[in-house]
Design a protein around this motif. Structure first.
Motif, PDB file in Angstrom:
ATOM      1  N   GLY A  49      81.248  54.157 132.303  1.00 25.47           N
ATOM      2  CA  GLY A  49      82.138  54.562 133.380  1.00 25.47           C
ATOM      3  C   GLY A  49      83.598  54.763 133.058  1.00 25.47           C
ATOM      4  N   HIS A  50      83.945  55.182 131.852  1.00 25.02           N
ATOM      5  CA  HIS A  50      85.314  55.638 131.596  1.00 25.02           C
ATOM      6  C   HIS A  50      85.417  57.094 132.056  1.00 25.02           C
ATOM      7  CE1 HIS A  50      86.154  52.336 128.424  1.00 25.02           C
ATOM      8  NE2 HIS A  50      86.827  52.077 129.533  1.00 25.02           N
ATOM      9  N   ALA A  51      86.531  57.412 132.731  1.00 24.34           N
ATOM     10  CA  ALA A  51      86.629  58.684 133.442  1.00 24.34           C
ATOM     11  C   ALA A  51      86.450  59.911 132.553  1.00 24.34           C
ATOM     12  CB  ALA A  51      87.974  58.758 134.161  1.00 24.34           C
ATOM     13  N   ASP A  52      86.837  59.805 131.270  1.00 20.00           N
ATOM     14  CA  ASP A  52      86.694  60.985 130.407  1.00 20.00           C
ATOM     15  C   ASP A  52      85.228  61.348 130.155  1.00 20.00           C
ATOM     16  OD1 ASP A  52      86.994  58.451 128.941  1.00 20.00           O
ATOM     17  OD2 ASP A  52      86.732  59.626 127.122  1.00 20.00           O
ATOM     18  N   HIS A  53      84.308  60.472 130.586  1.00 21.54           N
ATOM     19  CA  HIS A  53      82.880  60.736 130.385  1.00 21.54           C
ATOM     20  C   HIS A  53      82.189  61.302 131.626  1.00 21.54           C
ATOM     21  CE1 HIS A  53      82.564  58.801 126.359  1.00 21.54           C
ATOM     22  NE2 HIS A  53      83.742  58.354 126.785  1.00 21.54           N
ATOM     23  N   TYR A  54      82.905  61.409 132.746  1.00 26.87           N
ATOM     24  CA  TYR A  54      82.239  61.929 133.951  1.00 26.87           C
ATOM     25  C   TYR A  54      83.158  62.752 134.856  1.00 26.87           C
ATOM     26  CZ  TYR A  54      84.594  58.055 136.258  1.00 26.87           C
ATOM     27  OH  TYR A  54      85.540  57.195 136.717  1.00 26.87           O
ATOM     28  N   SER A  55      84.411  62.945 134.465  1.00 28.05           N
ATOM     29  CA  SER A  55      85.374  63.524 135.409  1.00 28.05           C
ATOM     30  C   SER A  55      85.090  64.981 135.771  1.00 28.05           C
ATOM     31  CB  SER A  55      86.795  63.380 134.870  1.00 28.05           C
ATOM     32  OG  SER A  55      86.875  64.015 133.610  1.00 28.05           O
ATOM     33  N   GLY A  56      84.088  65.586 135.123  1.00 30.65           N
ATOM     34  CA  GLY A  56      83.680  66.929 135.513  1.00 30.65           C
ATOM     35  C   GLY A  56      82.593  66.938 136.576  1.00 30.65           C
ATOM     36  N   CYS A  57      82.214  65.759 137.070  1.00 31.77           N
ATOM     37  CA  CYS A  57      81.151  65.687 138.097  1.00 31.77           C
ATOM     38  C   CYS A  57      81.604  66.272 139.435  1.00 31.77           C
ATOM     39  CB  CYS A  57      80.735  64.234 138.341  1.00 31.77           C
ATOM     40  SG  CYS A  57      79.539  63.652 137.164  1.00 31.77           S
ATOM     41  N   ILE A  58      82.925  66.289 139.641  1.00 32.23           N
ATOM     42  CA  ILE A  58      83.468  66.846 140.874  1.00 32.23           C
ATOM     43  C   ILE A  58      84.207  68.128 140.530  1.00 32.23           C
ATOM     44  CG2 ILE A  58      85.127  66.461 142.755  1.00 32.23           C
ATOM     45  CD1 ILE A  58      82.730  64.683 143.046  1.00 32.23           C
ATOM     46  N   GLY A  59      83.859  69.207 141.214  1.00 34.70           N
ATOM     47  CA  GLY A  59      84.466  70.502 140.926  1.00 34.70           C
ATOM     48  C   GLY A  59      85.845  70.646 141.549  1.00 34.70           C
ATOM     49  N   ALA A  60      86.502  71.764 141.233  1.00 38.01           N
ATOM     50  CA  ALA A  60      87.863  72.020 141.718  1.00 38.01           C
ATOM     51  C   ALA A  60      87.925  72.030 143.246  1.00 38.01           C
ATOM     52  CB  ALA A  60      88.344  73.349 141.159  1.00 38.01           C
ATOM     53  N   ASP A  61      86.820  72.394 143.888  1.00 39.84           N
ATOM     54  CA  ASP A  61      86.812  72.454 145.359  1.00 39.84           C
ATOM     55  C   ASP A  61      86.510  71.094 145.983  1.00 39.84           C
ATOM     56  OD1 ASP A  61      84.208  72.103 144.609  1.00 39.84           O
ATOM     57  OD2 ASP A  61      83.432  73.926 145.535  1.00 39.84           O
ATOM     58  N   GLY A  62      86.372  70.061 145.153  1.00 33.91           N
ATOM     59  CA  GLY A  62      86.097  68.715 145.674  1.00 33.91           C
ATOM     60  C   GLY A  62      84.624  68.450 145.926  1.00 33.91           C
ATOM     61  N   HIS A  63      83.788  69.450 145.705  1.00 33.36           N
ATOM     62  CA  HIS A  63      82.353  69.282 145.903  1.00 33.36           C
ATOM     63  C   HIS A  63      81.686  68.890 144.587  1.00 33.36           C
ATOM     64  CE1 HIS A  63      83.269  71.931 149.441  1.00 33.36           C
ATOM     65  NE2 HIS A  63      82.610  70.928 149.997  1.00 33.36           N
ATOM     66  N   PRO A  64      80.446  68.353 144.653  1.00 31.64           N
ATOM     67  CA  PRO A  64      79.749  68.006 143.406  1.00 31.64           C
ATOM     68  C   PRO A  64      79.613  69.225 142.495  1.00 31.64           C
ATOM     69  CG  PRO A  64      78.568  67.131 145.301  1.00 31.64           C
ATOM     70  CD  PRO A  64      79.668  68.005 145.852  1.00 31.64           C
ATOM     71  N   ALA A  65      79.919  69.035 141.217  1.00 33.08           N
ATOM     72  CA  ALA A  65      79.832  70.142 140.265  1.00 33.08           C
ATOM     73  C   ALA A  65      78.371  70.509 139.976  1.00 33.08           C
ATOM     74  CB  ALA A  65      80.536  69.768 138.971  1.00 33.08           C
ATOM     75  N   PHE A  66      77.470  69.510 140.134  1.00 33.60           N
ATOM     76  CA  PHE A  66      76.042  69.728 139.869  1.00 33.60           C
ATOM     77  C   PHE A  66      75.267  69.360 141.135  1.00 33.60           C
ATOM     78  CE2 PHE A  66      78.172  68.523 135.907  1.00 33.60           C
ATOM     79  CZ  PHE A  66      77.947  69.681 135.165  1.00 33.60           C
ATOM     80  N   PRO A  67      75.251  70.266 142.108  1.00 34.85           N
ATOM     81  CA  PRO A  67      74.767  69.919 143.454  1.00 34.85           C
ATOM     82  C   PRO A  67      73.301  69.521 143.504  1.00 34.85           C
ATOM     83  CG  PRO A  67      75.181  72.287 143.249  1.00 34.85           C
ATOM     84  CD  PRO A  67      75.725  71.652 142.015  1.00 34.85           C
ATOM     85  N   ASP A  68      72.489  70.026 142.566  1.00 35.64           N
ATOM     86  CA  ASP A  68      71.055  69.734 142.619  1.00 35.64           C
ATOM     87  C   ASP A  68      70.619  68.729 141.562  1.00 35.64           C
ATOM     88  OD1 ASP A  68      70.602  71.379 144.789  1.00 35.64           O
ATOM     89  OD2 ASP A  68      70.467  73.167 143.510  1.00 35.64           O
ATOM     90  N   ALA A  69      71.578  68.006 140.980  1.00 39.85           N
ATOM     91  CA  ALA A  69      71.234  67.108 139.873  1.00 39.85           C
ATOM     92  C   ALA A  69      71.060  65.666 140.338  1.00 39.85           C
ATOM     93  CB  ALA A  69      72.309  67.171 138.798  1.00 39.85           C
TER      94      ALA A  69
END
Ligand code: ZN
Length: 271
Positions: free
Chosen positions: A101-121
């Motif tokens: 859970g260090h942020a550099d390992h997951y900070s792409g999970c949320i997209g620029a629009d604030g929604h989940p970057a991987f909606p079906d994952a």
């Protein structure tokens, strides 16, 4: 920076979402100064500027489309840009795996629009790690705040793992605590291991008993690292790193009383 390689029938693409740096004093907190200068010189590293690449991994197992370590602060669009460059549509990703859970390992999970970057994952992390970052007395408040802000809203899409075992067929969690309490590495196709932050830098292969100022449990991280290096060498597994520079993948071989890093240049596989 895209590295294509195959593991059996699995197609892998190692992405890159930028880099950051830190000093050797922080990264190798218990290293004696004289030994440290020799160790850094061997790899042409500057003491005040140790560069960390950030390398998310895409794996297509034929059944699952997986991202391991979706870093890259996607408010800046870096992960989406890297995926686009590789021709990967985030909507087709069904599995997201986070080693810790260090942020550099997951900070792409949320997209620029604030929604989940991987909606079906489905997202996977160890339960011990999830609990660690949500504990009120977490020793790294900056990362704990990021964890709450970015991952807590995705709670319903998370599966919390309880120890070693299959995540999806062909991808296996192996717990290696120390850097953080629920840190895991991921064995891929029985042929490779995504090493997470058990190997933060190549110098740790020469000096597995050193630890970073931010390793939560120093004794355990040393034990985990020795176990990982032994596993990589014994089973001749490809190590896929998150923070190493090019070529970012390689093998570990046994030397007199220790191990050494053998970088591997992949040839681009036929698609
Ligand atoms: Zn970390």
């Amino acid at each position: 920076m895209l590295t294509h390689f195959n593991l059996g029938d699995y197609r892998c693409v190692l992405l890159n979402v930028g880099c950051f740096d830190m000093s050797a004093g922080v990264l190798f907190a218990n290293a004696p100064a004289d030994v440290l200068s020799i160790a850094l010189a061997k790899h042409a590293l500057k003491p005040e500027l140790i560069v960390f690449q950030t390398n998310p991994l895409f794996v297509d197992t034929g059944v699952h489309r997986v991202v391991i370590e979706p870093g890259g602060t996607d408010e800046t669009g870096r992960l989406s840009a890297a995926l686009a460059e590789a021709g990967i549509d985030p909507a087709t990703i069904d599995t997201v795996i986070i080693t810790h859970g260090h942020a550099d390992h997951y900070s792409g999970c949320i997209g620029a629009d604030g929604h989940p970057a991987f909606p079906d994952a489905s997202h996977f992390i160890q339960r011990a790690e999830w609990d660690h970052w949500l504990a009120p007395d977490n020793p790294e408040p900056h990362h704990a705040e990021a964890f709450r802000r970015m991952l807590l809203p995705l709670h319903d899409s998370f599966t919390l793992l309880d120890g070693d075992g299959e995540i999806v067929p062909g991808l296996e969690a192996i717990c290696m605590a120390g850097h953080s309490p629920g840190h895991m590495v991921v064995k891929i196709a029985g042929q490779a291991v995504h090493v997470g932050d058990v190997l933060l830098n190549v110098v740790y292969i020469d000096h597995p008993d050193w630890y970073a100022a931010f390793d939560v449990w120093p004794d355990q991280v040393v034990e985990s690292r020795r176990r990982l290096l032994g596993l990589l060498a014994e089973e001749d597994l490809l190590a896929v790193t998150y923070h190493f520079p090019q070529p970012r993948i390689g093998r570990v071989t046994v030397t007199d009383g220790g191990w050494q890093w053998v970088p591997e240049e992949p040839s681009r596989p036929a698609v």
